[in-house]
Motif scaffolding. Sequence first.
Motif, PDB file in Angstrom:
ATOM      1  N   TYR A 183       0.823  -1.049   0.102  1.00  0.00           N
ATOM      2  CA  TYR A 183      -0.050   0.274  -0.056  1.00  0.00           C
ATOM      3  C   TYR A 183       0.825   1.377   0.080  1.00  0.00           C
ATOM      4  O   TYR A 183       1.658   1.266   0.828  1.00  0.00           O
ATOM      5  N   GLY A 184       0.531   2.270  -0.939  1.00  0.00           N
ATOM      6  CA  GLY A 184       1.364   3.123  -1.224  1.00  0.00           C
ATOM      7  C   GLY A 184       1.305   4.557  -0.412  1.00  0.00           C
ATOM      8  O   GLY A 184       1.279   5.592  -1.015  1.00  0.00           O
ATOM      9  N   VAL A 185       1.275   4.327   0.859  1.00  0.00           N
ATOM     10  CA  VAL A 185       1.072   5.459   1.948  1.00  0.00           C
ATOM     11  C   VAL A 185       2.410   5.324   2.710  1.00  0.00           C
ATOM     12  O   VAL A 185       2.184   4.946   3.966  1.00  0.00           O
ATOM     13  N   PRO A 186       3.548   5.814   2.500  1.00  0.00           N
ATOM     14  CA  PRO A 186       4.798   5.436   3.361  1.00  0.00           C
ATOM     15  C   PRO A 186       4.452   5.956   4.877  1.00  0.00           C
ATOM     16  O   PRO A 186       5.065   5.428   5.595  1.00  0.00           O
ATOM     17  N   GLU A 187       3.790   7.325   5.045  1.00  0.00           N
ATOM     18  CA  GLU A 187       3.843   7.763   6.395  1.00  0.00           C
ATOM     19  C   GLU A 187       2.891   7.155   7.264  1.00  0.00           C
ATOM     20  O   GLU A 187       2.740   7.448   8.394  1.00  0.00           O
TER      21      GLU A 187
ATOM     22  N   GLY B 216       6.334  14.007  13.285  1.00  0.00           N
ATOM     23  CA  GLY B 216       7.161  14.949  13.596  1.00  0.00           C
ATOM     24  C   GLY B 216       8.489  14.850  12.662  1.00  0.00           C
ATOM     25  O   GLY B 216       9.311  16.038  12.609  1.00  0.00           O
ATOM     26  N   ASP B 217       9.093  13.730  12.291  1.00  0.00           N
ATOM     27  CA  ASP B 217      10.362  13.683  11.493  1.00  0.00           C
ATOM     28  C   ASP B 217       9.777  13.342   9.904  1.00  0.00           C
ATOM     29  O   ASP B 217      10.751  13.210   9.007  1.00  0.00           O
ATOM     30  N   GLU B 218       8.402  13.712   9.554  1.00  0.00           N
ATOM     31  CA  GLU B 218       7.932  13.218   8.136  1.00  0.00           C
ATOM     32  C   GLU B 218       8.174  14.763   7.492  1.00  0.00           C
ATOM     33  O   GLU B 218       7.918  15.819   8.013  1.00  0.00           O
ATOM     34  N   LEU B 219       8.560  14.565   6.049  1.00  0.00           N
ATOM     35  CA  LEU B 219       8.818  15.840   5.294  1.00  0.00           C
ATOM     36  C   LEU B 219       7.159  16.180   4.755  1.00  0.00           C
ATOM     37  O   LEU B 219       7.137  17.212   4.507  1.00  0.00           O
ATOM     38  N   PHE B 220       6.614  15.093   4.228  1.00  0.00           N
ATOM     39  CA  PHE B 220       5.418  15.279   3.429  1.00  0.00           C
ATOM     40  C   PHE B 220       4.016  15.266   4.372  1.00  0.00           C
ATOM     41  O   PHE B 220       3.064  15.632   3.745  1.00  0.00           O
ATOM     42  N   VAL B 221       4.026  14.919   5.462  1.00  0.00           N
ATOM     43  CA  VAL B 221       2.873  15.025   6.357  1.00  0.00           C
ATOM     44  C   VAL B 221       3.319  15.905   7.592  1.00  0.00           C
ATOM     45  O   VAL B 221       4.175  15.433   8.432  1.00  0.00           O
TER      46      VAL B 221
ATOM     47  N   THR C 118       2.044  17.310   0.025  1.00  0.00           N
ATOM     48  CA  THR C 118       2.230  17.578   1.279  1.00  0.00           C
ATOM     49  C   THR C 118       0.701  17.294   1.944  1.00  0.00           C
ATOM     50  O   THR C 118      -0.295  17.502   1.050  1.00  0.00           O
ATOM     51  N   ALA C 119       0.772  16.532   2.967  1.00  0.00           N
ATOM     52  CA  ALA C 119      -0.552  16.545   3.828  1.00  0.00           C
ATOM     53  C   ALA C 119      -0.585  17.506   5.160  1.00  0.00           C
ATOM     54  O   ALA C 119       0.541  17.100   5.709  1.00  0.00           O
ATOM     55  N   LEU C 120      -1.198  18.655   5.139  1.00  0.00           N
ATOM     56  CA  LEU C 120      -1.099  19.493   6.307  1.00  0.00           C
ATOM     57  C   LEU C 120      -2.454  19.028   7.190  1.00  0.00           C
ATOM     58  O   LEU C 120      -3.303  19.394   6.498  1.00  0.00           O
ATOM     59  N   MET C 121      -2.037  19.154   8.443  1.00  0.00           N
ATOM     60  CA  MET C 121      -3.002  18.821   9.335  1.00  0.00           C
ATOM     61  C   MET C 121      -2.950  19.870  10.625  1.00  0.00           C
ATOM     62  O   MET C 121      -1.993  20.218  11.191  1.00  0.00           O
TER      63      MET C 121
ATOM     64  N   VAL D  40      -2.128  14.951  -6.164  1.00  0.00           N
ATOM     65  CA  VAL D  40      -0.548  14.860  -5.899  1.00  0.00           C
ATOM     66  C   VAL D  40      -0.600  13.835  -4.662  1.00  0.00           C
ATOM     67  O   VAL D  40      -0.433  12.598  -4.848  1.00  0.00           O
ATOM     68  N   LYS D  41      -0.690  14.554  -3.554  1.00  0.00           N
ATOM     69  CA  LYS D  41      -0.299  13.653  -2.251  1.00  0.00           C
ATOM     70  C   LYS D  41      -1.643  12.426  -2.234  1.00  0.00           C
ATOM     71  O   LYS D  41      -1.218  11.452  -1.928  1.00  0.00           O
TER      72      LYS D  41
END
Length: 347
Positions: free
Chosen positions: A123-127, A269-274, A293-296, A317-318
């Motif tokens: 499944y292609g959601v790395p974070e 905390g260590d993720e670039l794209f989330v 990016t996914a911004l929360m 994109v994301k």
Amino acid sequence: MTYSVAVSGASGYAGGEILRILAAHPDIEIRTVTAHANAGQPLIRHQPHLRSLAHLDLQDTTPEILSGHDIVFLALPHGQSGQYTDALSDVGLVVDAGADHRLVSADAWDAFYGGAFHEPWAYGVPELPTASGKQRANLVGATRIAAPGCNASTVSLSLAPGVAAGVIEATDLVTVLAVGPSGAGKSLKPHLLGSEILGSANPYAVGGVHRHIPEVAQALRAAGAAEVRLSFTPVIVPMARGILATSSARIAPGASDTDVRAAWERAYGDELFVQLLPEGVYPRTADVIGANTALMGLHIDRDANRVTVVTAVDNLVKGTAGAAVQSMNIALGLPEDRALTVNGVAP
């Protein structure tokens, strides 16, 4: 090393976005683009923004044409990828942006999609948090990848940290999503005409029937939920791209406010794209257009004893193509952010 790539469904929105990202990828040569009804026409007629790919013509989507490449991306409607993936055994890496290889349960596939069931892929959601770490570990060295559903990955990323940390109850989840119509694809559909959506917000797939529900439940079970009950209501709004998902969950007994926020901080905390935004700050879809990016934003409402997570992504994109390329990078051992950006387009 340069990898040769074929992209099917190249005249559609998802296929076009995969091409836009790959066109800037230094390790990729886009060699072949395919379509169905539009085969035989110049790619540029259907993707006029892809000027660097103006030399390519759309070919027929057949296993013979797709074979012989290092990587194949399939950007086809659900139920159409499987007939090709079964015949691409000679291709080192296949990435399916459709739904055919996302679900592990044949019963869930039958209930929400129907037709032939195909084996689940990485499944292609790395974070995405899992009970044992992150989904990223399952993508390292993968040869078959299922890119996510855009709504599903947005909601799963929003809620999985709380499930994995045990600070929310997965049996009382509610999400309402404002969604741009590009998520429904490029095919002509009367309810997606500009005259139908401009100046209006239109709910659809109400009442537990949206096809991304089992995908979210699957992700949250992988994060540790014994049972998932989710109320899922998408609403089409008049913006070409974007998802703004407002998801809430009941806070688990004994979980403090510090515990709740810490769960999301540890997860991302260590993720670039989330990225989790500072307390009291919430994202807009305008902040993520064109970005991977996914911004929360997260709010704890003790009067209701619920946590609310507001997440914005660009669905193309994301939500789709960026996740597919990011997962490809991981599988090939390339830098995860290659050809991907955290910077959106404004205004």
